[in-house]
Write a protein that holds these residues in place. Structure first.
Motif, PDB file in Angstrom:
ATOM      1  N   ILE A 127      -5.410  -1.179  -0.857  1.00  0.00           N
ATOM      2  CA  ILE A 127      -6.316  -1.882   0.048  1.00  0.00           C
ATOM      3  C   ILE A 127      -5.605  -3.022   0.770  1.00  0.00           C
ATOM      4  O   ILE A 127      -5.833  -3.269   1.951  1.00  0.00           O
ATOM      5  CB  ILE A 127      -7.537  -2.410  -0.749  1.00  0.00           C
ATOM      6  CG1 ILE A 127      -8.425  -1.239  -1.173  1.00  0.00           C
ATOM      7  CG2 ILE A 127      -8.326  -3.424   0.065  1.00  0.00           C
ATOM      8  CD1 ILE A 127      -9.463  -1.622  -2.221  1.00  0.00           C
ATOM      9  N   THR A 128      -4.741  -3.738   0.053  1.00  0.00           N
ATOM     10  CA  THR A 128      -4.088  -4.899   0.665  1.00  0.00           C
ATOM     11  C   THR A 128      -2.798  -4.533   1.383  1.00  0.00           C
ATOM     12  O   THR A 128      -2.248  -5.365   2.115  1.00  0.00           O
ATOM     13  CB  THR A 128      -3.733  -5.957  -0.400  1.00  0.00           C
ATOM     14  OG1 THR A 128      -2.832  -5.357  -1.349  1.00  0.00           O
ATOM     15  CG2 THR A 128      -4.968  -6.448  -1.118  1.00  0.00           C
ATOM     16  N   LEU A 178      -0.003  -4.120  -0.103  1.00  0.00           N
ATOM     17  CA  LEU A 178       1.101  -4.768  -0.814  1.00  0.00           C
ATOM     18  C   LEU A 178       1.546  -3.892  -1.979  1.00  0.00           C
ATOM     19  O   LEU A 178       0.718  -3.314  -2.677  1.00  0.00           O
ATOM     20  CB  LEU A 178       0.655  -6.138  -1.346  1.00  0.00           C
ATOM     21  CG  LEU A 178       0.240  -7.162  -0.283  1.00  0.00           C
ATOM     22  CD1 LEU A 178      -0.359  -8.404  -0.945  1.00  0.00           C
ATOM     23  CD2 LEU A 178       1.416  -7.547   0.592  1.00  0.00           C
ATOM     24  N   ILE A 187       2.308  -7.850  -4.733  1.00  0.00           N
ATOM     25  CA  ILE A 187       0.982  -8.264  -5.200  1.00  0.00           C
ATOM     26  C   ILE A 187       1.119  -9.378  -6.241  1.00  0.00           C
ATOM     27  O   ILE A 187       0.220 -10.215  -6.389  1.00  0.00           O
ATOM     28  CB  ILE A 187       0.175  -7.050  -5.743  1.00  0.00           C
ATOM     29  CG1 ILE A 187      -1.330  -7.332  -5.668  1.00  0.00           C
ATOM     30  CG2 ILE A 187       0.539  -6.694  -7.194  1.00  0.00           C
ATOM     31  CD1 ILE A 187      -1.928  -7.273  -4.309  1.00  0.00           C
ATOM     32  N   ALA A 189       1.766 -12.581  -4.001  1.00  0.00           N
ATOM     33  CA  ALA A 189       0.732 -12.993  -3.037  1.00  0.00           C
ATOM     34  C   ALA A 189      -0.205 -14.021  -3.664  1.00  0.00           C
ATOM     35  O   ALA A 189      -0.567 -13.922  -4.840  1.00  0.00           O
ATOM     36  CB  ALA A 189      -0.052 -11.772  -2.571  1.00  0.00           C
ATOM     37  N   ASP A 190      -0.614 -14.999  -2.833  1.00  0.00           N
ATOM     38  CA  ASP A 190      -1.475 -16.099  -3.292  1.00  0.00           C
ATOM     39  C   ASP A 190      -2.679 -15.608  -4.088  1.00  0.00           C
ATOM     40  O   ASP A 190      -3.599 -15.017  -3.536  1.00  0.00           O
ATOM     41  CB  ASP A 190      -2.035 -16.874  -2.085  1.00  0.00           C
ATOM     42  CG  ASP A 190      -0.932 -17.393  -1.175  1.00  0.00           C
ATOM     43  OD1 ASP A 190       0.114 -17.808  -1.691  1.00  0.00           O
ATOM     44  OD2 ASP A 190      -1.148 -17.395   0.063  1.00  0.00           O
ATOM     45  N   GLY A 191      -2.688 -15.885  -5.370  1.00  0.00           N
ATOM     46  CA  GLY A 191      -3.894 -15.674  -6.175  1.00  0.00           C
ATOM     47  C   GLY A 191      -4.283 -14.241  -6.451  1.00  0.00           C
ATOM     48  O   GLY A 191      -5.331 -13.984  -7.042  1.00  0.00           O
ATOM     49  N   ALA A 192      -3.458 -13.263  -6.040  1.00  0.00           N
ATOM     50  CA  ALA A 192      -3.895 -11.871  -6.163  1.00  0.00           C
ATOM     51  C   ALA A 192      -3.944 -11.407  -7.618  1.00  0.00           C
ATOM     52  O   ALA A 192      -4.838 -10.646  -7.998  1.00  0.00           O
ATOM     53  CB  ALA A 192      -2.986 -10.947  -5.341  1.00  0.00           C
ATOM     54  N   GLY A 240      -6.915 -13.439  -9.252  1.00  0.00           N
ATOM     55  CA  GLY A 240      -8.191 -13.218  -8.573  1.00  0.00           C
ATOM     56  C   GLY A 240      -8.622 -11.771  -8.546  1.00  0.00           C
ATOM     57  O   GLY A 240      -9.807 -11.474  -8.391  1.00  0.00           O
ATOM     58  N   LEU A 241      -7.664 -10.851  -8.681  1.00  0.00           N
ATOM     59  CA  LEU A 241      -7.989  -9.436  -8.518  1.00  0.00           C
ATOM     60  C   LEU A 241      -7.475  -8.579  -9.671  1.00  0.00           C
ATOM     61  O   LEU A 241      -8.235  -7.897 -10.340  1.00  0.00           O
ATOM     62  CB  LEU A 241      -7.365  -8.894  -7.213  1.00  0.00           C
ATOM     63  CG  LEU A 241      -7.880  -9.470  -5.898  1.00  0.00           C
ATOM     64  CD1 LEU A 241      -6.956  -9.074  -4.758  1.00  0.00           C
ATOM     65  CD2 LEU A 241      -9.298  -8.985  -5.613  1.00  0.00           C
ATOM     66  N   HIS A 273     -10.612 -12.589  -2.209  1.00  0.00           N
ATOM     67  CA  HIS A 273      -9.249 -12.459  -2.732  1.00  0.00           C
ATOM     68  C   HIS A 273      -8.478 -11.335  -2.027  1.00  0.00           C
ATOM     69  O   HIS A 273      -7.261 -11.439  -1.847  1.00  0.00           O
ATOM     70  CB  HIS A 273      -9.278 -12.245  -4.247  1.00  0.00           C
ATOM     71  CG  HIS A 273      -9.552 -13.508  -4.999  1.00  0.00           C
ATOM     72  ND1 HIS A 273      -8.656 -14.550  -5.039  1.00  0.00           N
ATOM     73  CD2 HIS A 273     -10.625 -13.932  -5.710  1.00  0.00           C
ATOM     74  CE1 HIS A 273      -9.161 -15.548  -5.756  1.00  0.00           C
ATOM     75  NE2 HIS A 273     -10.358 -15.187  -6.171  1.00  0.00           N
ATOM     76  N   LEU A 274      -9.171 -10.280  -1.638  1.00  0.00           N
ATOM     77  CA  LEU A 274      -8.484  -9.223  -0.878  1.00  0.00           C
ATOM     78  C   LEU A 274      -8.029  -9.756   0.482  1.00  0.00           C
ATOM     79  O   LEU A 274      -6.905  -9.496   0.921  1.00  0.00           O
ATOM     80  CB  LEU A 274      -9.400  -8.004  -0.701  1.00  0.00           C
ATOM     81  CG  LEU A 274      -9.669  -7.208  -1.980  1.00  0.00           C
ATOM     82  CD1 LEU A 274     -10.787  -6.197  -1.762  1.00  0.00           C
ATOM     83  CD2 LEU A 274      -8.412  -6.478  -2.469  1.00  0.00           C
ATOM     84  N   ARG A 290      -7.339 -12.812   1.157  1.00  0.00           N
ATOM     85  CA  ARG A 290      -6.253 -13.769   0.913  1.00  0.00           C
ATOM     86  C   ARG A 290      -4.924 -13.020   0.761  1.00  0.00           C
ATOM     87  O   ARG A 290      -3.881 -13.458   1.260  1.00  0.00           O
ATOM     88  CB  ARG A 290      -6.591 -14.548  -0.362  1.00  0.00           C
ATOM     89  CG  ARG A 290      -5.886 -15.872  -0.464  1.00  0.00           C
ATOM     90  CD  ARG A 290      -6.379 -16.657  -1.679  1.00  0.00           C
ATOM     91  NE  ARG A 290      -5.483 -17.764  -1.934  1.00  0.00           N
ATOM     92  CZ  ARG A 290      -5.318 -18.356  -3.110  1.00  0.00           C
ATOM     93  NH1 ARG A 290      -6.034 -17.945  -4.156  1.00  0.00           N
ATOM     94  NH2 ARG A 290      -4.477 -19.340  -3.247  1.00  0.00           N
ATOM     95  N   ALA A 291      -4.970 -11.882   0.071  1.00  0.00           N
ATOM     96  CA  ALA A 291      -3.753 -11.078  -0.098  1.00  0.00           C
ATOM     97  C   ALA A 291      -3.313 -10.481   1.237  1.00  0.00           C
ATOM     98  O   ALA A 291      -2.118 -10.416   1.541  1.00  0.00           O
ATOM     99  CB  ALA A 291      -3.990  -9.974  -1.138  1.00  0.00           C
ATOM    100  N   ILE A 292      -4.286 -10.056   2.055  1.00  0.00           N
ATOM    101  CA  ILE A 292      -3.947  -9.505   3.376  1.00  0.00           C
ATOM    102  C   ILE A 292      -3.337 -10.601   4.259  1.00  0.00           C
ATOM    103  O   ILE A 292      -2.387 -10.362   5.004  1.00  0.00           O
ATOM    104  CB  ILE A 292      -5.206  -8.863   4.018  1.00  0.00           C
ATOM    105  CG1 ILE A 292      -5.551  -7.563   3.271  1.00  0.00           C
ATOM    106  CG2 ILE A 292      -5.003  -8.609   5.506  1.00  0.00           C
ATOM    107  CD1 ILE A 292      -6.910  -6.985   3.604  1.00  0.00           C
ATOM    108  N   TRP A 301      -1.625 -13.114   3.146  1.00  0.00           N
ATOM    109  CA  TRP A 301      -0.267 -13.311   2.628  1.00  0.00           C
ATOM    110  C   TRP A 301       0.679 -12.270   3.220  1.00  0.00           C
ATOM    111  O   TRP A 301       1.813 -12.575   3.580  1.00  0.00           O
ATOM    112  CB  TRP A 301      -0.282 -13.233   1.103  1.00  0.00           C
ATOM    113  CG  TRP A 301       1.046 -13.556   0.482  1.00  0.00           C
ATOM    114  CD1 TRP A 301       1.501 -14.779   0.081  1.00  0.00           C
ATOM    115  CD2 TRP A 301       2.118 -12.629   0.204  1.00  0.00           C
ATOM    116  NE1 TRP A 301       2.772 -14.675  -0.422  1.00  0.00           N
ATOM    117  CE2 TRP A 301       3.182 -13.369  -0.363  1.00  0.00           C
ATOM    118  CE3 TRP A 301       2.274 -11.259   0.371  1.00  0.00           C
ATOM    119  CZ2 TRP A 301       4.383 -12.781  -0.764  1.00  0.00           C
ATOM    120  CZ3 TRP A 301       3.477 -10.668  -0.011  1.00  0.00           C
ATOM    121  CH2 TRP A 301       4.511 -11.426  -0.576  1.00  0.00           C
TER     122      TRP A 301
END
Lengths: 339, 339
Positions: free
Chosen positions: A216-217, A219, A224, A227-230, A233-234, B313-314, B316-318, B320
């Protein structure tokens, strides 16, 4: 006598499986689709941490469609090993696909595929055949058709799916025979695992979480983690939801399983999980068995799974986008510009 | 005397705002970036449901950077209208950007931008200036630089952000004056709205939900309504979480607000929300103010927001991923192939 094996899906995982089985003396017929032309003319080019560098490797036989065993004089297949993706929501089903090659009461079907409940349609279609679970921890990909890179050793966990019509002793024996065939070449690790459910849930901690989050991202598994908080947070919340669902269904996974799965791929290899590769190529994604089934099972047992639920619905929408792109769904024509 | 207006961000929303303000007699200086060359030489080409077809339209003045009012003899700006995207996590901040054009105690700053708490950095930077909230329901896009398509009428809701150093009477008066300036041309609807928070939360029901869901799935607002389970699995749950957070913070939105927002864009126009357009172009996305702030506010008030949290959070990762692509973050070098 050499076992007669049909292997369906000769991508990266399938090619290494074929290599292992032939190294152990089996006679492997591989059914290919996208890489049929190159493999049937030039063979595979393999760069493998288990097998070294191999050029022009050909299995016993290469086909571009499933053979019909009723139409051929050759002996029946002892095993059909399925290493295709399992896209449950797009026909044809795996049972329909392999049907012509199955000899009832004889052929054992080995599903080297991810996710839960993948055996159910096969047990329904072939009630007299042993259905075997294969959970692979290999790291391998096919950067070009017929060229296989294996950068993470193959470990295959084999077990038998319970089948009401066949005794556990019988299914266990067939599964253990397959372990012997697969490991006999001596290049790889293949283990019998009596608790198929535990093994499958354990791998879902990786697959149901990193696969969709990376897909989805956009990455890979290294990015992943950067990446900030991934991760917090996920990834970790999703993994803990899967661990809770596994526990509720009777499979207690280690407390540090999330940690270990997050750090499994070396960060600086920047490996794309298979679902990310599929999204990049516009391929269908196998989200129903690796996200949908654990979500439905967890929810039925009262486990809150908010992260996995959102990931599931996002994957479902992305799959719909792929279906529209491939002409499997129709939408109303575009209206005119209003201005 | 004609009001002296600086408009920052002359994309689709900004161009129509400039047109409305000049139609009402204001003198508008527009600051452009990506479309500066085409607009300064050929003017805008506008196809608008409010204004009809207009070719080669030029505002009073076109600049490619923020003017410094201390260095010019011309009168100060009465209003600075900001129609740029608000990307809170990527410098420079809006306050830094417009600083040189602000005359303390005189210039009112109008933020025609989405999301919560966007006024806070501006009140901190310009404590003696009135900061005005603009919530636009326009449907407009810029398919090519300088070419504006407006296919959904402009309705602009104006109100004053509370400011401890300036009386409510004063901020209200300045906001109402702006409503008069904007509506005077007679081509559009501009309303004074005393409850800025209510208006902003109401628009978030659309922006905090459809924007990220469409951006993440790659589906426009028509297709997301057609995709398997996306409305009931994603859009409506997210919208109801925003409605609950709004209620907890004192802004009770109508019960049918989710329904109305889902059906707002005509399905068969297949309109991409701005965040989907940004993701398609590799632009930064404005997720902190439209997702992060409502999420933090709702969570602080004890509102469960699991769907919005995952979407946040998704995004935020995108973001990044975009930062890495634009060289704003560095990652460890790739390791060697292990095999």
């Amino acid at each position: 006598m050499a076992k007669n094996v049909l292997l369906v899906g000769g991508g990266a995982v399938g090619a290494i499986a074929a290599l292992n089985l032939e190294a152990g003396g089996s006679k492997v017929t591989v059914v290919l689709r996208s890489n049929f032309n190159v493999v049937s003319t030039e063979g595979y080019t393999i760069e493998s941490c288990d097998h070294g560098s191999i050029k022009n490797w050909r299995p016993h036989s290469v086909l571009n469609q499933i053979p019909d065993v009723k139409e051929q004089a050759s002996p029946p297949f002892d095993y059909i090993v399925c290493t295709t993706k399992n896209v449950a929501d797009v026909p044809p089903s795996l049972a329909e696909l392999i049907g012509p090659a199955v000899t009832p009461g004889h052929t054992a079907i080995v599903l080297v595929q991810n996710g839960l409940n993948i055996e159910k349609p096969l047990i329904a279609a072939f009630p007299d055949n042993v259905i075997i679970s294969g959970v692979s921890l290999i790291g391998a990909n096919e950067p070009f058709p017929g060229t296989i890179h294996q950068d993470f050793p193959d470990t295959l966990y084999i077990g038998a799916f319970p089948n009401l019509k066949i005794s556990p002793q019988q299914t266990e024996m067939v599964a253990k025979d397959f372990v012997d065939l697969y490991a006999r070449g001596g290049k790889t690790k293949c283990e019998y695992s009596s608790d198929v459910g535990w093994t499958r849930w354990r791998k879902l901690v990786y697959n149901a979480c990193l696969n969709p989050i990376c897909a989805i991202t956009g990455l890979d598994t290294g990015r992943i983690r950067l990446a900030d908080g991934a991760v917090e947070g996920l990834v970790r919340p999703a993994m803990e939801e899967i661990r809770a669902a596994a526990a509720a269904s009777g499979h207690v996974l280690p407390e540090d399983v999330a940690h270990n799965m997050i750090e499994m791929d070396p960060l600086n290899m920047y490996l794309p999980p298979s679902m990310l590769s599929d999204v990049r190529k516009g391929n269908f994604i196998e989200y129903e068995n690796i996200l949908g089934e654990p979500l439905r099972e967890g929810k039925a047992l009262g486990v809150p799974m908010p992260t996995v639920q959102v990931l599931y619905h996002l994957c479902r929408a992305i799959q719909w986008r792929n279906k529209e792109a491939k002409g499997l769904v129709e939408i109303p024509p575009k209206g005119n510009f209003v201005g």
